[in-house]
Design a protein around this motif. Sequence first.
Motif, short mmCIF file in Angstrom:
data_model
loop_
_atom_site.label_atom_id
_atom_site.label_comp_id
_atom_site.label_asym_id
_atom_site.label_seq_id
_atom_site.Cartn_x
_atom_site.Cartn_y
_atom_site.Cartn_z
N CYS A 54 0.84 -1.20 0.00
CA CYS A 54 0.00 0.00 0.00
C CYS A 54 0.87 1.25 0.00
CB CYS A 54 -0.94 0.02 1.21
SG CYS A 54 -0.08 0.16 2.78
N ARG A 55 0.23 2.37 -0.19
CA ARG A 55 0.90 3.67 -0.03
C ARG A 55 1.15 3.89 1.46
NH1 ARG A 55 -2.89 6.03 -1.90
NH2 ARG A 55 -3.89 6.90 -0.06
N LEU A 56 2.31 4.43 1.79
CA LEU A 56 2.66 4.63 3.20
C LEU A 56 2.17 6.01 3.64
CD1 LEU A 56 6.26 3.10 3.29
CD2 LEU A 56 4.01 1.97 3.19
N ILE A 77 -0.07 1.64 9.01
CA ILE A 77 0.95 0.60 8.95
C ILE A 77 1.55 0.32 10.33
CG2 ILE A 77 3.09 -0.13 7.82
CD1 ILE A 77 0.74 0.20 5.95
N GLU A 78 1.47 1.32 11.22
CA GLU A 78 2.01 1.09 12.57
C GLU A 78 1.32 -0.09 13.25
OE1 GLU A 78 -1.43 3.91 13.06
OE2 GLU A 78 0.26 3.74 11.68
N ASN A 79 0.05 -0.33 12.92
CA ASN A 79 -0.64 -1.48 13.50
C ASN A 79 -0.02 -2.79 13.04
OD1 ASN A 79 -2.38 0.16 14.87
ND2 ASN A 79 -4.21 -0.34 13.69
N GLY A 109 5.95 6.38 0.65
CA GLY A 109 5.05 7.46 1.01
C GLY A 109 5.60 8.29 2.15
N VAL A 110 4.80 9.24 2.56
CA VAL A 110 5.25 10.24 3.53
C VAL A 110 5.53 9.66 4.92
CG1 VAL A 110 4.07 12.12 2.35
CG2 VAL A 110 2.85 10.84 4.11
N GLU A 111 5.00 8.50 5.23
CA GLU A 111 5.16 7.92 6.57
C GLU A 111 6.40 7.02 6.68
OE1 GLU A 111 2.21 7.64 9.42
OE2 GLU A 111 2.76 9.63 8.68
N GLU A 112 7.15 6.86 5.60
CA GLU A 112 8.20 5.84 5.59
C GLU A 112 9.23 6.02 6.69
OE1 GLU A 112 11.50 3.72 2.66
OE2 GLU A 112 9.86 4.90 1.78
N ALA A 113 9.78 7.22 6.81
CA ALA A 113 10.82 7.44 7.83
C ALA A 113 10.29 7.17 9.24
CB ALA A 113 11.35 8.87 7.72
N LYS A 114 9.09 7.64 9.50
CA LYS A 114 8.47 7.42 10.81
C LYS A 114 8.25 5.94 11.08
CE LYS A 114 4.05 8.33 13.15
NZ LYS A 114 2.73 9.00 13.00
N LEU A 115 7.80 5.21 10.06
CA LEU A 115 7.53 3.79 10.22
C LEU A 115 8.82 2.98 10.42
CD1 LEU A 115 4.75 3.42 7.50
CD2 LEU A 115 4.43 3.27 9.97
N ARG A 116 9.87 3.38 9.75
CA ARG A 116 11.15 2.69 9.95
C ARG A 116 11.62 2.84 11.41
NH1 ARG A 116 14.25 0.97 5.63
NH2 ARG A 116 13.45 1.47 3.55
N PHE A 176 10.59 -7.07 9.80
CA PHE A 176 9.60 -6.21 9.13
C PHE A 176 10.39 -5.41 8.09
CE2 PHE A 176 6.53 -2.92 8.35
CZ PHE A 176 5.30 -3.55 8.56
N LEU A 177 10.29 -5.83 6.83
CA LEU A 177 11.22 -5.39 5.80
C LEU A 177 10.57 -4.41 4.83
CD1 LEU A 177 12.64 -8.95 5.06
CD2 LEU A 177 13.50 -7.26 6.69
N PHE A 178 11.21 -3.28 4.66
CA PHE A 178 10.71 -2.23 3.77
C PHE A 178 11.25 -2.50 2.36
CE2 PHE A 178 10.14 -0.56 7.91
CZ PHE A 178 9.14 0.41 7.84
#
Length: 383
Positions: free
Chosen positions: A219-221, A227-229, A252-259, A271-273
Amino acid sequence: MKKILFINGHMNTGGVEKSLLDILRRLDYDCYDVDLLLLEELGDYGAEIPSNVHIHVKSLKNTYGPFLKSLITCVKVRDWFGLKMRVIFLLMKFGGQERIALAKKLLTANQHYDYVIGFRPGICTQIAAFAVHAEGRATWWHHGEINVERQSYLECAQACDKIVAVSHACSKMLADAFPTISNKLTVIPNMIDKSCILQKADEFCPYSRKDVHQIVTLCRLSPEKHIENAIFAAQKLKEAGIAFQWHLVGSGVEEAKLRKTAVAAGVADIFLFEGNQTNPYPYLKYADLFVHPSYVESQGIVILEAMALGIPCIVTKSLGPCEFIQDGVNGILAEQTPESLAQKVNAILTDAQLYARIQRGSHCPEKFFPEYTMSGIERLFRV
């Protein structure tokens, strides 16, 4: 031969763009002369657009931001189109969005169309509603929530002949939010082109390990996908001793935060990006499980694509998926919490009978076949 204009921002990878690409692939070019107006750039899908389509890229990127700054940018790079459009946008701010009609010559050279489609709300629909000479007009709605400025959207919708929603749930949501346009609503679902998906899914195998379960989310981040869930669900599964790798395909815009979240949760190793993929289908085909944690889906194209490939799906409840997923029969519905996601994933990965039952039931419903969608579009064009 009818002349048709589609308007969208770009053709980069994404659900809306994939939907538009599928339509362009399936149109009968003996019957339709098709223009595609893009307002940002061509994008990743550019090479896949049929050669019959006349593509016009009229980038508005230099018009973004404060008025004076954008004017200076346009002058520096000699973007006279952008300069004129930025002035028109200023006039729209004070004189109403109908003022975008001043851009007819800039955008389409005053061509006349039998039908124009704004494939997104916002500027695409504003242009379709007020800035194109056309016999018929439509705007497409792809969202599972009302995420637009309501009065502005209502004015555009009232200027269109049809408002196309991609699911009955979205159509009802729009009818409830905008009762005065309910008579213009029609449902044309996004299509799932199974033959194309199967062909692309065989191009490579992305997973090297065979000793663990392979889970994929595609999906788009962006914030509404939550995605945090999935990350916190992965944390709980790791603590429970489940052997798996969870692949996140998309950007997407959340990638850095999610990493950072994955590192903090202690799951960065599993959990692999995987980043944006122009061909994501092998990630679906060779996965053991597809998990979709989004709280907002108008239809859920990627869910249907996974089902078409026979991959069991666990999906957070939202408008679109609840129309076609029968919980425990052709998929599993989860609540909007990481605890629910983890519990559902744990259940299906540790219960072979449940997994087999969901896998047997996993297929794309007929109402999403290309012929169904294209018959709806052909009816739309009969003006």
